[in-house]
Design a protein around this motif. Structure first.
Motif, PDB file in Angstrom:
ATOM      1  N   LYS A 142       0.811  -1.225   0.000  1.00 38.46           N
ATOM      2  CA  LYS A 142       0.000   0.000   0.000  1.00 38.46           C
ATOM      3  C   LYS A 142       0.843   1.274   0.000  1.00 38.46           C
ATOM      4  N   LYS A 143       2.146   1.137  -0.286  1.00 36.78           N
ATOM      5  CA  LYS A 143       3.038   2.299  -0.171  1.00 36.78           C
ATOM      6  C   LYS A 143       2.601   3.453  -1.067  1.00 36.78           C
ATOM      7  N   ASP A 144       2.324   3.177  -2.334  1.00 34.84           N
ATOM      8  CA  ASP A 144       1.971   4.257  -3.257  1.00 34.84           C
ATOM      9  C   ASP A 144       0.694   4.974  -2.821  1.00 34.84           C
ATOM     10  N   GLU A 145      -0.315   4.193  -2.411  1.00 31.23           N
ATOM     11  CA  GLU A 145      -1.565   4.782  -1.935  1.00 31.23           C
ATOM     12  C   GLU A 145      -1.323   5.619  -0.684  1.00 31.23           C
ATOM     13  N   LEU A 146      -0.456   5.096   0.172  1.00 32.97           N
ATOM     14  CA  LEU A 146      -0.227   5.800   1.432  1.00 32.97           C
ATOM     15  C   LEU A 146       0.496   7.121   1.201  1.00 32.97           C
ATOM     16  N   VAL A 147       1.481   7.132   0.326  1.00 39.09           N
ATOM     17  CA  VAL A 147       2.199   8.377   0.030  1.00 39.09           C
ATOM     18  C   VAL A 147       1.232   9.426  -0.514  1.00 39.09           C
ATOM     19  N   GLN A 148       0.340   9.021  -1.400  1.00 33.91           N
ATOM     20  CA  GLN A 148      -0.667   9.957  -1.907  1.00 33.91           C
ATOM     21  C   GLN A 148      -1.570  10.453  -0.782  1.00 33.91           C
ATOM     22  N   SER A 149      -1.884   9.569   0.155  1.00 35.33           N
ATOM     23  CA  SER A 149      -2.738   9.957   1.290  1.00 35.33           C
ATOM     24  C   SER A 149      -2.021  10.927   2.218  1.00 35.33           C
ATOM     25  N   LEU A 150      -0.720  10.748   2.396  1.00 30.20           N
ATOM     26  CA  LEU A 150       0.046  11.685   3.218  1.00 30.20           C
ATOM     27  C   LEU A 150      -0.031  13.090   2.630  1.00 30.20           C
ATOM     28  N   ALA A 151       0.137  13.176   1.314  1.00 32.98           N
ATOM     29  CA  ALA A 151       0.052  14.483   0.653  1.00 32.98           C
ATOM     30  C   ALA A 151      -1.349  15.070   0.795  1.00 32.98           C
ATOM     31  N   LYS A 152      -2.361  14.210   0.701  1.00 34.34           N
ATOM     32  CA  LYS A 152      -3.745  14.673   0.834  1.00 34.34           C
ATOM     33  C   LYS A 152      -4.019  15.163   2.251  1.00 34.34           C
ATOM     34  N   GLU A 153      -3.480  14.465   3.255  1.00 33.63           N
ATOM     35  CA  GLU A 153      -3.681  14.919   4.637  1.00 33.63           C
ATOM     36  C   GLU A 153      -3.001  16.271   4.852  1.00 33.63           C
ATOM     37  N   ILE A 154      -1.818  16.446   4.289  1.00 39.88           N
ATOM     38  CA  ILE A 154      -1.140  17.740   4.384  1.00 39.88           C
ATOM     39  C   ILE A 154      -2.039  18.845   3.849  1.00 39.88           C
ATOM     40  N   GLU A 155      -2.687  18.577   2.712  1.00 41.31           N
ATOM     41  CA  GLU A 155      -3.587  19.566   2.116  1.00 41.31           C
ATOM     42  C   GLU A 155      -4.823  19.796   2.979  1.00 41.31           C
ATOM     43  N   LEU A 156      -5.395  18.706   3.514  1.00 46.24           N
ATOM     44  CA  LEU A 156      -6.600  18.823   4.337  1.00 46.24           C
ATOM     45  C   LEU A 156      -6.347  19.654   5.601  1.00 46.24           C
ATOM     46  N   ARG A 157      -5.110  19.679   6.074  1.00 48.73           N
ATOM     47  CA  ARG A 157      -4.807  20.312   7.352  1.00 48.73           C
ATOM     48  C   ARG A 157      -4.027  21.624   7.194  1.00 48.73           C
ATOM     49  N   LYS A 158      -4.084  22.207   6.008  1.00 52.01           N
ATOM     50  CA  LYS A 158      -3.254  23.374   5.708  1.00 52.01           C
ATOM     51  C   LYS A 158      -3.588  24.598   6.547  1.00 52.01           C
ATOM     52  N   ASP A 159      -4.782  24.627   7.154  1.00 52.65           N
ATOM     53  CA  ASP A 159      -5.161  25.798   7.949  1.00 52.65           C
ATOM     54  C   ASP A 159      -4.941  25.604   9.449  1.00 52.65           C
ATOM     55  N   GLU A 160      -4.475  24.429   9.851  1.00 51.46           N
ATOM     56  CA  GLU A 160      -4.415  24.117  11.285  1.00 51.46           C
ATOM     57  C   GLU A 160      -3.334  24.870  12.046  1.00 51.46           C
TER      58      GLU A 160
ATOM     59  N   ILE B 252      -8.754   9.183   4.454  1.00 51.68           N
ATOM     60  CA  ILE B 252      -8.167  10.325   3.757  1.00 51.68           C
ATOM     61  C   ILE B 252      -8.712  10.429   2.335  1.00 51.68           C
ATOM     62  N   GLN B 253      -8.882   9.288   1.670  1.00 42.01           N
ATOM     63  CA  GLN B 253      -9.426   9.313   0.307  1.00 42.01           C
ATOM     64  C   GLN B 253     -10.841   9.892   0.256  1.00 42.01           C
ATOM     65  N   LYS B 254     -11.546   9.763   1.366  1.00 46.54           N
ATOM     66  CA  LYS B 254     -12.900  10.334   1.458  1.00 46.54           C
ATOM     67  C   LYS B 254     -12.871  11.783   1.959  1.00 46.54           C
ATOM     68  N   GLY B 255     -11.686  12.310   2.182  1.00 44.24           N
ATOM     69  CA  GLY B 255     -11.565  13.678   2.671  1.00 44.24           C
ATOM     70  C   GLY B 255     -11.808  13.812   4.155  1.00 44.24           C
ATOM     71  N   GLU B 256     -11.675  12.695   4.890  1.00 43.38           N
ATOM     72  CA  GLU B 256     -11.894  12.696   6.341  1.00 43.38           C
ATOM     73  C   GLU B 256     -10.568  12.520   7.072  1.00 43.38           C
ATOM     74  N   LEU B 257     -10.490  13.106   8.264  1.00 37.96           N
ATOM     75  CA  LEU B 257      -9.301  12.930   9.099  1.00 37.96           C
ATOM     76  C   LEU B 257      -9.573  11.830  10.122  1.00 37.96           C
ATOM     77  N   PRO B 258      -8.874  10.704  10.040  1.00 34.24           N
ATOM     78  CA  PRO B 258      -9.131   9.566  10.930  1.00 34.24           C
ATOM     79  C   PRO B 258      -8.445   9.752  12.279  1.00 34.24           C
ATOM     80  N   GLN B 259      -8.887  10.732  13.049  1.00 34.98           N
ATOM     81  CA  GLN B 259      -8.163  11.081  14.265  1.00 34.98           C
ATOM     82  C   GLN B 259      -9.081  11.183  15.476  1.00 34.98           C
ATOM     83  N   GLU B 260      -8.463  11.024  16.623  1.00 40.59           N
ATOM     84  CA  GLU B 260      -9.138  11.308  17.899  1.00 40.59           C
ATOM     85  C   GLU B 260      -8.513  12.575  18.468  1.00 40.59           C
ATOM     86  N   ILE B 261      -9.325  13.336  19.178  1.00 44.25           N
ATOM     87  CA  ILE B 261      -8.865  14.614  19.721  1.00 44.25           C
ATOM     88  C   ILE B 261      -9.110  14.656  21.225  1.00 44.25           C
TER      89      ILE B 261
END
Length: 389
Positions: free
Chosen positions: A42-60, A299-308
Protein backbone atom coordinates in the motif's frame (compact mmCIF):
# COMPACT_ATOMS: atom_id res chain seq x y z
CA UNK A 1 26.24 24.49 33.88
CA UNK A 2 23.56 27.11 34.03
CA UNK A 3 20.55 26.55 31.81
CA UNK A 4 20.85 30.15 30.68
CA UNK A 5 24.09 29.35 28.82
CA UNK A 6 22.12 27.79 26.01
CA UNK A 7 19.10 29.45 24.51
CA UNK A 8 16.44 27.53 22.63
CA UNK A 9 17.63 26.62 19.12
CA UNK A 10 14.26 27.55 17.66
CA UNK A 11 13.27 30.57 15.62
CA UNK A 12 10.57 33.11 16.28
CA UNK A 13 7.83 32.43 18.79
CA UNK A 14 5.23 31.51 16.16
CA UNK A 15 7.24 28.65 14.63
CA UNK A 16 5.83 25.15 14.18
CA UNK A 17 6.88 21.70 13.00
CA UNK A 18 5.54 18.99 10.73
CA UNK A 19 6.20 15.32 11.41
CA UNK A 20 5.54 12.81 8.60
CA UNK A 21 5.22 9.17 9.65
CA UNK A 22 6.39 6.59 7.10
CA UNK A 23 4.97 3.29 8.43
CA UNK A 24 7.11 0.79 6.52
CA UNK A 25 10.10 -1.35 7.51
CA UNK A 26 12.07 -4.16 5.89
CA UNK A 27 11.72 -6.23 9.04
CA UNK A 28 10.52 -5.83 12.61
CA UNK A 29 13.08 -4.89 15.27
CA UNK A 30 12.45 -7.01 18.37
CA UNK A 31 12.15 -4.01 20.72
CA UNK A 32 9.96 -1.72 18.56
CA UNK A 33 6.32 -0.94 19.39
CA UNK A 34 5.87 1.90 16.85
CA UNK A 35 3.27 1.53 14.12
CA UNK A 36 4.73 0.04 10.93
CA UNK A 37 4.19 -2.64 8.30
CA UNK A 38 6.72 -4.92 6.61
CA UNK A 39 4.49 -5.07 3.53
CA UNK A 40 4.97 -2.30 0.96
CA UNK A 41 1.83 -3.18 -1.01
CA UNK A 42 0.00 0.00 0.00
CA UNK A 43 3.04 2.30 -0.17
CA UNK A 44 1.97 4.26 -3.26
CA UNK A 45 -1.57 4.78 -1.94
CA UNK A 46 -0.23 5.80 1.43
CA UNK A 47 2.20 8.38 0.03
CA UNK A 48 -0.67 9.96 -1.91
CA UNK A 49 -2.74 9.96 1.29
CA UNK A 50 0.05 11.68 3.22
CA UNK A 51 0.05 14.48 0.65
CA UNK A 52 -3.74 14.67 0.83
CA UNK A 53 -3.68 14.92 4.64
CA UNK A 54 -1.14 17.74 4.38
CA UNK A 55 -3.59 19.57 2.12
CA UNK A 56 -6.60 18.82 4.34
CA UNK A 57 -4.81 20.31 7.35
CA UNK A 58 -3.25 23.37 5.71
CA UNK A 59 -5.16 25.80 7.95
CA UNK A 60 -4.42 24.12 11.29
CA UNK A 61 -1.22 26.00 12.09
CA UNK A 62 -3.00 29.34 11.91
CA UNK A 63 -0.35 31.03 9.81
CA UNK A 64 2.61 29.87 11.93
CA UNK A 65 5.80 29.41 9.95
CA UNK A 66 7.01 25.82 9.57
CA UNK A 67 10.57 25.61 10.88
CA UNK A 68 11.08 21.85 10.83
CA UNK A 69 9.98 18.92 8.67
CA UNK A 70 10.77 15.50 10.10
CA UNK A 71 10.42 12.17 8.30
CA UNK A 72 10.07 9.48 11.00
CA UNK A 73 8.85 5.93 11.08
CA UNK A 74 9.09 3.15 10.41
CA UNK A 75 11.92 3.59 7.97
CA UNK A 76 11.55 6.74 5.86
CA UNK A 77 14.74 5.93 3.93
CA UNK A 78 12.77 3.15 2.21
CA UNK A 79 10.96 5.79 0.15
CA UNK A 80 12.35 6.63 -3.29
CA UNK A 81 13.67 10.17 -3.62
CA UNK A 82 10.82 11.13 -5.93
CA UNK A 83 8.31 10.38 -3.16
CA UNK A 84 10.33 12.27 -0.55
CA UNK A 85 10.49 15.26 -2.90
CA UNK A 86 6.74 14.98 -3.56
CA UNK A 87 5.97 15.14 0.17
CA UNK A 88 8.35 18.04 0.81
CA UNK A 89 6.78 19.92 -2.09
CA UNK A 90 3.33 19.21 -0.60
CA UNK A 91 4.37 20.93 2.62
CA UNK A 92 5.69 23.96 0.74
CA UNK A 93 2.50 24.19 -1.34
CA UNK A 94 0.23 24.23 1.70
CA UNK A 95 2.20 25.97 4.45
CA UNK A 96 4.43 28.97 4.99
CA UNK A 97 7.93 27.56 5.43
CA UNK A 98 10.88 29.49 6.83
CA UNK A 99 13.88 30.27 4.63
CA UNK A 100 16.14 27.55 6.02
CA UNK A 101 13.99 24.84 7.65
CA UNK A 102 15.57 21.85 9.33
CA UNK A 103 14.46 18.84 7.23
CA UNK A 104 15.40 15.52 8.83
CA UNK A 105 15.28 12.04 7.36
CA UNK A 106 15.49 9.04 9.66
CA UNK A 107 17.50 6.39 7.84
CA UNK A 108 18.90 2.91 8.33
CA UNK A 109 22.51 2.19 7.33
CA UNK A 110 21.52 -0.49 4.81
CA UNK A 111 19.52 2.07 2.82
CA UNK A 112 22.30 4.64 2.54
CA UNK A 113 24.44 3.48 -0.36
CA UNK A 114 26.85 5.90 -2.02
CA UNK A 115 24.36 6.35 -4.83
CA UNK A 116 21.49 7.03 -2.47
CA UNK A 117 23.50 9.53 -0.43
CA UNK A 118 24.43 11.34 -3.64
CA UNK A 119 20.78 11.40 -4.65
CA UNK A 120 19.62 12.69 -1.26
CA UNK A 121 21.84 15.75 -1.64
CA UNK A 122 19.61 16.85 -4.53
CA UNK A 123 16.65 17.13 -2.13
CA UNK A 124 16.10 19.79 0.52
CA UNK A 125 16.89 17.28 3.28
CA UNK A 126 19.70 18.77 5.36
CA UNK A 127 19.84 16.46 8.37
CA UNK A 128 20.17 12.67 8.68
CA UNK A 129 19.28 10.66 11.77
CA UNK A 130 20.95 7.29 11.25
CA UNK A 131 19.72 4.30 13.27
CA UNK A 132 22.98 2.50 14.00
CA UNK A 133 22.00 1.34 17.56
CA UNK A 134 25.24 -0.66 18.01
CA UNK A 135 28.49 -1.42 16.21
CA UNK A 136 28.50 -5.00 17.57
CA UNK A 137 27.09 -7.76 15.39
CA UNK A 138 25.78 -9.64 18.43
CA UNK A 139 23.66 -6.70 19.56
CA UNK A 140 22.28 -6.08 16.07
CA UNK A 141 21.20 -9.71 15.77
CA UNK A 142 19.62 -9.64 19.23
CA UNK A 143 17.58 -6.59 18.20
CA UNK A 144 16.85 -8.01 14.71
CA UNK A 145 18.22 -4.98 12.92
CA UNK A 146 18.23 -5.08 9.11
CA UNK A 147 21.86 -3.93 8.82
CA UNK A 148 25.13 -5.37 10.05
CA UNK A 149 28.08 -3.72 11.79
CA UNK A 150 30.13 -3.36 8.60
CA UNK A 151 27.25 -1.62 6.83
CA UNK A 152 26.94 0.81 9.76
CA UNK A 153 30.58 1.86 9.51
CA UNK A 154 30.62 2.02 5.71
CA UNK A 155 27.43 4.09 5.71
CA UNK A 156 28.77 6.63 8.19
CA UNK A 157 32.09 6.94 6.37
CA UNK A 158 30.17 8.01 3.28
CA UNK A 159 27.39 9.98 4.99
CA UNK A 160 29.79 12.45 6.61
CA UNK A 161 31.15 13.27 3.14
CA UNK A 162 27.68 14.25 1.92
CA UNK A 163 25.99 15.79 4.98
CA UNK A 164 27.28 18.05 7.74
CA UNK A 165 24.32 17.66 10.13
CA UNK A 166 24.18 13.99 11.11
CA UNK A 167 22.86 12.30 14.23
CA UNK A 168 23.68 8.72 15.22
CA UNK A 169 21.22 6.65 17.28
CA UNK A 170 22.70 4.30 19.87
CA UNK A 171 21.09 1.96 22.41
CA UNK A 172 22.53 1.09 25.82
CA UNK A 173 21.42 -1.33 28.51
CA UNK A 174 21.35 -4.18 25.98
CA UNK A 175 21.57 -7.58 27.73
CA UNK A 176 25.18 -8.76 27.50
CA UNK A 177 26.59 -5.33 26.59
CA UNK A 178 29.48 -4.69 28.99
CA UNK A 179 30.60 -1.22 30.03
CA UNK A 180 33.82 -1.76 28.09
CA UNK A 181 31.86 -2.56 24.92
CA UNK A 182 29.56 0.41 25.50
CA UNK A 183 32.60 2.70 25.67
CA UNK A 184 33.82 1.15 22.41
CA UNK A 185 30.42 1.91 20.82
CA UNK A 186 30.63 5.54 21.95
CA UNK A 187 34.23 5.92 20.73
CA UNK A 188 33.35 4.38 17.38
CA UNK A 189 30.47 6.86 16.96
CA UNK A 190 32.78 9.75 17.91
CA UNK A 191 35.37 8.65 15.35
CA UNK A 192 33.03 9.78 12.56
CA UNK A 193 33.00 13.37 13.91
CA UNK A 194 29.21 13.69 13.84
CA UNK A 195 27.75 16.70 15.73
CA UNK A 196 24.80 14.90 17.35
CA UNK A 197 24.19 11.59 19.13
CA UNK A 198 20.88 10.27 20.43
CA UNK A 199 21.14 7.41 22.92
CA UNK A 200 18.28 5.44 24.45
CA UNK A 201 18.05 2.85 27.17
CA UNK A 202 16.66 -0.40 25.79
CA UNK A 203 13.12 -0.68 27.12
CA UNK A 204 10.91 -3.75 27.11
CA UNK A 205 7.58 -2.75 25.61
CA UNK A 206 4.56 -5.04 26.02
CA UNK A 207 3.62 -7.24 23.06
CA UNK A 208 7.03 -6.93 21.41
CA UNK A 209 9.21 -9.88 20.42
CA UNK A 210 11.77 -8.75 23.01
CA UNK A 211 9.19 -8.99 25.79
CA UNK A 212 8.27 -12.48 24.63
CA UNK A 213 11.90 -13.65 24.47
CA UNK A 214 12.61 -12.33 27.96
CA UNK A 215 9.49 -14.00 29.34
CA UNK A 216 10.58 -17.32 27.82
CA UNK A 217 14.12 -16.94 29.14
CA UNK A 218 15.63 -16.78 25.64
CA UNK A 219 17.13 -13.34 26.35
CA UNK A 220 18.17 -11.97 29.74
CA UNK A 221 16.03 -9.19 31.14
CA UNK A 222 17.17 -5.59 30.96
CA UNK A 223 19.23 -4.52 34.00
CA UNK A 224 18.06 -1.03 35.00
CA UNK A 225 21.10 -0.42 37.22
CA UNK A 226 23.42 -1.32 34.37
CA UNK A 227 21.49 0.98 32.03
CA UNK A 228 21.82 3.86 34.50
CA UNK A 229 25.55 3.21 34.84
CA UNK A 230 25.97 3.20 31.05
CA UNK A 231 24.01 6.43 30.77
CA UNK A 232 26.42 8.17 33.12
CA UNK A 233 29.39 6.73 31.20
CA UNK A 234 27.83 8.23 28.08
CA UNK A 235 27.32 11.65 29.65
CA UNK A 236 30.88 11.82 30.96
CA UNK A 237 32.39 10.65 27.69
CA UNK A 238 30.41 12.98 25.44
CA UNK A 239 30.79 16.03 27.67
CA UNK A 240 34.57 15.71 27.45
CA UNK A 241 34.16 15.77 23.66
CA UNK A 242 32.22 19.04 23.71
CA UNK A 243 28.69 17.62 23.46
CA UNK A 244 25.86 19.14 25.50
CA UNK A 245 23.31 16.80 27.06
CA UNK A 246 20.48 19.18 26.19
CA UNK A 247 17.77 16.55 26.70
CA UNK A 248 17.80 13.23 28.54
CA UNK A 249 18.52 11.16 25.42
CA UNK A 250 20.10 13.79 23.17
CA UNK A 251 23.61 15.17 22.92
CA UNK A 252 24.60 17.89 20.47
CA UNK A 253 27.51 20.13 19.71
CA UNK A 254 26.60 23.85 19.99
CA UNK A 255 24.33 24.88 17.08
CA UNK A 256 23.49 21.25 16.32
CA UNK A 257 20.64 20.58 18.72
CA UNK A 258 17.68 18.96 16.95
CA UNK A 259 15.25 21.81 16.24
CA UNK A 260 12.42 19.34 15.68
CA UNK A 261 12.82 17.60 19.00
CA UNK A 262 13.54 20.81 20.89
CA UNK A 263 10.25 22.21 19.61
CA UNK A 264 8.43 19.22 21.06
CA UNK A 265 10.09 19.52 24.46
CA UNK A 266 9.41 23.25 24.61
CA UNK A 267 5.71 23.00 23.77
CA UNK A 268 5.75 24.31 20.19
CA UNK A 269 2.78 23.32 17.99
CA UNK A 270 3.30 20.54 15.47
CA UNK A 271 1.28 18.52 12.99
CA UNK A 272 1.67 14.76 12.82
CA UNK A 273 0.93 13.46 9.32
CA UNK A 274 0.29 9.77 8.65
CA UNK A 275 -1.11 6.73 10.47
CA UNK A 276 -0.48 6.82 14.26
CA UNK A 277 1.03 10.32 14.07
CA UNK A 278 0.30 12.73 16.95
CA UNK A 279 -0.33 16.47 16.76
CA UNK A 280 -0.36 19.29 19.33
CA UNK A 281 -1.62 22.88 19.12
CA UNK A 282 -1.10 24.04 22.70
CA UNK A 283 -4.59 23.18 23.92
CA UNK A 284 -5.39 19.91 22.18
CA UNK A 285 -3.69 16.68 21.26
CA UNK A 286 -4.84 14.54 18.38
CA UNK A 287 -3.67 11.26 16.93
CA UNK A 288 -4.40 9.39 13.74
CA UNK A 289 -5.61 5.81 13.54
CA UNK A 290 -2.81 3.24 13.73
CA UNK A 291 -3.94 1.25 10.71
CA UNK A 292 -2.72 1.88 7.17
CA UNK A 293 -5.85 0.66 5.41
CA UNK A 294 -8.25 2.62 7.62
CA UNK A 295 -6.05 5.69 7.32
CA UNK A 296 -5.96 5.54 3.51
CA UNK A 297 -9.71 4.96 3.18
CA UNK A 298 -10.57 7.90 5.45
CA UNK A 299 -8.17 10.32 3.76
CA UNK A 300 -9.43 9.31 0.31
CA UNK A 301 -12.90 10.33 1.46
CA UNK A 302 -11.56 13.68 2.67
CA UNK A 303 -11.89 12.70 6.34
CA UNK A 304 -9.30 12.93 9.10
CA UNK A 305 -9.13 9.57 10.93
CA UNK A 306 -8.16 11.08 14.27
CA UNK A 307 -9.14 11.31 17.90
CA UNK A 308 -8.86 14.61 19.72
CA UNK A 309 -8.25 15.30 23.40
CA UNK A 310 -8.65 18.78 24.89
CA UNK A 311 -6.06 19.24 27.63
CA UNK A 312 -7.12 20.52 31.02
CA UNK A 313 -4.97 22.98 32.94
CA UNK A 314 -3.74 20.07 35.03
CA UNK A 315 -2.84 18.08 31.90
CA UNK A 316 -0.86 21.00 30.49
CA UNK A 317 0.95 21.52 33.80
CA UNK A 318 1.89 17.85 34.08
CA UNK A 319 3.12 17.75 30.50
CA UNK A 320 5.22 20.87 31.00
CA UNK A 321 6.84 19.31 34.08
CA UNK A 322 7.54 16.05 32.21
CA UNK A 323 9.11 17.68 29.18
CA UNK A 324 10.85 20.52 31.02
CA UNK A 325 12.72 18.34 33.49
CA UNK A 326 14.23 16.31 30.62
CA UNK A 327 16.00 19.37 29.21
CA UNK A 328 18.73 21.83 30.11
CA UNK A 329 16.09 24.59 29.97
CA UNK A 330 14.25 23.07 32.91
CA UNK A 331 10.92 24.20 34.34
CA UNK A 332 10.44 27.94 34.60
CA UNK A 333 8.82 28.84 37.93
CA UNK A 334 7.77 32.16 36.41
CA UNK A 335 6.01 30.37 33.55
CA UNK A 336 4.28 28.01 35.98
CA UNK A 337 2.91 30.95 37.96
CA UNK A 338 1.97 32.89 34.83
CA UNK A 339 0.28 30.00 32.99
CA UNK A 340 -1.16 27.99 35.86
CA UNK A 341 -1.30 30.24 38.90
CA UNK A 342 0.44 30.73 42.24
CA UNK A 343 -1.18 27.60 43.73
CA UNK A 344 0.49 25.43 41.08
CA UNK A 345 3.85 27.10 41.66
CA UNK A 346 3.64 26.58 45.43
CA UNK A 347 2.54 22.97 44.90
CA UNK A 348 5.54 22.35 42.63
CA UNK A 349 7.98 23.89 45.11
CA UNK A 350 6.56 21.81 47.94
CA UNK A 351 6.63 18.54 45.96
CA UNK A 352 10.14 19.11 44.67
CA UNK A 353 11.59 19.74 48.14
CA UNK A 354 12.51 16.11 48.81
CA UNK A 355 14.31 15.82 45.47
CA UNK A 356 16.20 19.05 46.09
CA UNK A 357 17.32 17.66 49.47
CA UNK A 358 18.46 14.46 47.73
CA UNK A 359 20.43 16.51 45.18
CA UNK A 360 18.35 15.23 42.28
CA UNK A 361 16.80 18.64 41.55
CA UNK A 362 18.01 22.20 42.09
CA UNK A 363 16.77 25.73 41.49
CA UNK A 364 18.86 28.12 39.42
CA UNK A 365 17.67 31.47 38.14
CA UNK A 366 14.03 30.73 38.98
CA UNK A 367 14.19 27.45 37.05
CA UNK A 368 13.77 23.95 38.40
CA UNK A 369 16.35 21.63 36.89
CA UNK A 370 17.66 18.09 37.31
CA UNK A 371 21.17 17.58 38.61
CA UNK A 372 23.55 15.33 36.71
CA UNK A 373 22.60 12.56 39.14
CA UNK A 374 18.90 13.21 38.67
CA UNK A 375 18.77 13.48 34.87
CA UNK A 376 18.43 9.72 34.22
CA UNK A 377 15.60 9.61 36.79
CA UNK A 378 13.80 12.67 35.41
CA UNK A 379 10.69 10.85 34.14
CA UNK A 380 10.12 9.16 37.49
CA UNK A 381 10.74 12.38 39.40
CA UNK A 382 8.33 14.27 37.13
CA UNK A 383 5.56 11.78 37.78
CA UNK A 384 5.83 12.55 41.51
CA UNK A 385 5.54 16.26 40.80
CA UNK A 386 2.33 15.87 38.79
CA UNK A 387 -0.84 17.53 39.96
CA UNK A 388 -3.30 14.71 40.56
CA UNK A 389 -6.37 16.65 41.68
Amino acid sequence: MSSSEYSSPLGRKGGAGIYIHIPFCKQACHYCDFHFSTSLKKKDELVQSLAKEIELRKDELGGDTVETIYFGGGTPSLLPNAELRFLIDSVYMNFKVCKTPEITLEANPDDLSIGQLNALTTLQINRLSIGVQSFFERDLKLMNRAHNAEEAEDCLSEAVRHFENISIDLIYGIPGLSNKEWIENIEKALSFKVPHISAYALTVEPKTALASFIKKGIIDNVDDDMAQEQYHILVDKLETEGFINYELSNFGKPNYFSKNNSAYWQGKPYLGIGPSAHSFNGDQRSWNVSNNTKYIKAIQKGELPQEIETLTKRDRFNEYIMTGLRTIWGVSLEKVEQDFGLDYKNYLLKQSGIYINEHLLYIDGAKLLTTKKGKFLSDGIASHLFKIT
